[in-house]
Design an enzyme around this catalytic site. Structure first.
Site, PDB file in Angstrom:
ATOM      1  CE  LYS A 121      -4.376  -1.831   1.105  1.00  0.00           C
ATOM      2  NZ  LYS A 121      -5.523  -1.433   1.661  1.00  0.00           N
ATOM      3  CE  LYS A 205      -6.028  -7.986  -2.078  1.00  0.00           C
ATOM      4  NZ  LYS A 205      -6.587  -7.551  -1.001  1.00  0.00           N
ATOM      5  CE  LYS A 208     -13.553  -3.821   0.401  1.00  0.00           C
ATOM      6  NZ  LYS A 208     -12.270  -3.901   1.085  1.00  0.00           N
TER       7      LYS A 208
HETATM    8  N1  AQP Z   1      -9.372 -10.796  -4.563  1.00  0.00           N
HETATM    9  C1  AQP Z   1      -9.612 -11.493  -3.360  1.00  0.00           C
HETATM   10  N2  AQP Z   1      -9.663 -12.874  -3.373  1.00  0.00           N
HETATM   11  C2  AQP Z   1      -9.965 -13.351  -1.985  1.00  0.00           C
HETATM   12  N3  AQP Z   1     -10.226 -12.796  -1.001  1.00  0.00           N
HETATM   13  C3  AQP Z   1     -10.340 -11.672  -0.993  1.00  0.00           C
HETATM   14  N4  AQP Z   1     -10.388 -10.850   0.039  1.00  0.00           N
HETATM   15  C4  AQP Z   1     -10.241  -9.489  -0.378  1.00  0.00           C
HETATM   16  N5  AQP Z   1      -9.974  -9.536  -1.746  1.00  0.00           N
HETATM   17  C5  AQP Z   1      -9.937 -10.555  -1.965  1.00  0.00           C
HETATM   18  C6  AQP Z   1     -10.859 -11.088   1.362  1.00  0.00           C
HETATM   19  O1  AQP Z   1     -11.843 -10.274   1.560  1.00  0.00           O
HETATM   20  C7  AQP Z   1     -11.806  -9.957   3.261  1.00  0.00           C
HETATM   21  C8  AQP Z   1     -11.890  -8.638   3.417  1.00  0.00           C
HETATM   22  O2  AQP Z   1     -10.882  -7.793   2.767  1.00  0.00           O
HETATM   23  P1  AQP Z   1     -10.825  -6.451   3.117  1.00  0.00           P
HETATM   24  O3  AQP Z   1     -11.903  -5.624   2.630  1.00  0.00           O
HETATM   25  O4  AQP Z   1     -10.694  -6.207   4.760  1.00  0.00           O
HETATM   26  O5  AQP Z   1      -9.435  -5.950   2.809  1.00  0.00           O
HETATM   27  P2  AQP Z   1      -8.585  -6.444   1.670  1.00  0.00           P
HETATM   28  O6  AQP Z   1      -8.054  -7.737   2.008  1.00  0.00           O
HETATM   29  O7  AQP Z   1      -7.473  -5.381   1.524  1.00  0.00           O
HETATM   30  O8  AQP Z   1      -9.543  -6.459   0.336  1.00  0.00           O
HETATM   31  P3  AQP Z   1      -9.608  -5.424  -0.780  1.00  0.00           P
HETATM   32  O9  AQP Z   1     -10.739  -5.612  -1.591  1.00  0.00           O
HETATM   33  O10 AQP Z   1      -8.148  -5.276  -1.653  1.00  0.00           O
HETATM   34  O11 AQP Z   1      -9.667  -3.812  -0.103  1.00  0.00           O
HETATM   35  P4  AQP Z   1      -8.909  -2.595  -0.348  1.00  0.00           P
HETATM   36  O12 AQP Z   1      -8.548  -2.447  -1.713  1.00  0.00           O
HETATM   37  O13 AQP Z   1      -9.427  -1.573   0.510  1.00  0.00           O
HETATM   38  O14 AQP Z   1      -7.538  -2.641   0.228  1.00  0.00           O
HETATM   39  C9  AQP Z   1     -10.638 -10.640   3.791  1.00  0.00           C
HETATM   40  O15 AQP Z   1     -10.603 -11.799   4.277  1.00  0.00           O
HETATM   41  C10 AQP Z   1      -9.547 -10.829   2.470  1.00  0.00           C
HETATM   42  O16 AQP Z   1      -8.765 -11.848   2.290  1.00  0.00           O
END
Ligand code: AQP
Length: 346
Positions: A121, A205, A208
């Site tokens: 990040k 990955k 969002k």
């Molecule tokens: N691409 C993914 N594949 C499988 N699992 C995923 N998770 C997130 N992206 C994937 C799982 O969703 C849960 C919540 O994740 P989060 O929203 O707390 O944060 P993150 O992992 O950082 O997800 P994002 O979408 O990438 O959010 P941003 O962009 O805001 O950083 C977790 O269990 C995660 O493993």
């Protein structure tokens, strides 16, 4: 404390999702779908919209509120029953922030700098200029889990390192204060879609917060948008092979096969058995049809729920009260272990 000592803790699941944007197919397959399965297995389940985590990077206040309600609607539409699971937003239970402070004083700064999510990040940016909260994020996550003495945490693959850190923090606390107070939590990383990749780049990955909307399927996307994103998903010109091993160097193809398998509730091998020899001209429409059939009822129900924000807020408030009732005694015992005087009459 060994894992065997965890037998003294009641099985309890905790997990969370950041309302830092609209939820994606990655969040659904890696987390939400499995949260519902765990609830339906009859284990005690506590699910949290981690809004305190979301503000570790800038969030517009009105959008954050809307995204939190949208995420709550996604949980309920996907099958979380707020009377069987506890569903709430983190900031309504102040014990999360209080325990996080104690754990900040247990965890070491070096542990935080080693986290790959922090490195990702801040990549290409001045890390010194990121929020202190972004660095301390894993310590707040440990507090979220340990506040409920949760024994299991279903997460996607990307959260594995943070879960290991939670175990390290719990073990250090138990060791430093000579107690067996916090469980050594088990990560549950299961299924074909523990790491759903971007539709534009199979090495990244699905996220969002990716600036490209075409990289992800949002739970609010309509049937046309889903079909179009899958049609345009980056792939190669080869037909699908017979074995998974042959997909090793084809990340985009492997991703679509894994997504199909997770949506269908099948093993990726079974998907290849059916589609081996077919090109993406045949596979993508089948995948789009399956994705629409799975997600359209969820997005329809989300729309219905989001039309009544007061009802969503009421549900989150009730969940927060139930969460607080579990959290407060554990926080009070933690403060006592650490040596804080607790003498207020109220
Ligand atoms: N691409 C993914 N594949 C499988 N699992 C995923 N998770 C997130 N992206 C994937 C799982 O969703 C849960 C919540 O994740 P989060 O929203 O707390 O944060 P993150 O992992 O950082 O997800 P994002 O979408 O990438 O959010 P941003 O962009 O805001 O950083 C977790 O269990 C995660 O493993």
């Amino acid at each position: 404390m060994t894992d065997a000592a965890n037998a003294s803790f009641k099985p309890r699941i905790f997990s969370g999702i950041q309302p830092s944007g609209g939820l994606t197919l990655g969040n659904y397959l890696g987390a939400l779908k499995r949260f519902v399965e765990k609830q339906d297995e009859g284990i005690e389940t506590i699910y949290c919209l981690v809004d305190l985590h979301a503000i570790t990077v800038w969030q517009d206040p009105e959008r954050l509120r809307a995204q939190t309600r949208e995420a709550a609607a996604a949980f309920i539409a996907a099958g979380i029953d707020p009377t069987r699971s506890i569903l709430f937003n983190q900031s309504q239970v102040s014990a999360h922030a209080e325990l996080a402070w104690i754990l900040n004083c247990v965890a070491r700064i070096g542990w935080m700098y080693r986290m790959t999510q922090f490195k990702d990040k801040t990549a290409g940016k001045n890390a010194e200029n990121s929020s202190l909260g972004l660095l301390a994020y894993p310590s707040l996550m440990a507090a979220d889990i340990l506040l409920y003495h949760a024994t299991m945490v279903p997460v996607g693959e990307d959260q594995k390192q943070h879960l290991e850190l939670t175990r390290d923090i719990a073990a250090k606390f138990n060791h430093d204060y000579k107690v067996d107070f916090f469980p050594i939590t088990e990560p549950l990383i299961e299924g074909a879609a523990t790491r759903v990749m971007s539709l534009r780049d199979g090495t990244k990955k699905m996220s969002k917060s990716d600036p490209s909307d075409a990289s992800r399927i949002n739970l609010t996307d309509d049937a046309d948008a889903i079909a179009q994103k899958i049609r345009k998903a980056r792939t190669d010109a080869e037909p699908l092979p017979e074995t998974l091993a042959e997909l090793k160097d084809r990340p985009e193809a492997r991703n679509l096969v894994n997504i199909y398998a997770a949506l269908a509730g099948e093993a990726p091998e079974a998907v290849l058995e059916r589609f081996a020899g077919h090109g993406f001209g045949a596979f993508k429409p089948a995948l789009a049809e399956l994705a629409v059939a799975t997600l359209a009822p969820i997005s329809g129900e989300m729309k219905r729920l989001m039309a009544d924000p007061a009802e969503i807020d009421r549900t989150l408030g009730e969940g927060a009260e139930r969460a607080d009732a579990i959290a407060q005694p554990i926080l009070a015992q933690t403060l006592d272990i650490v040596g804080m005087i607790r003498s207020r009459a109220d």
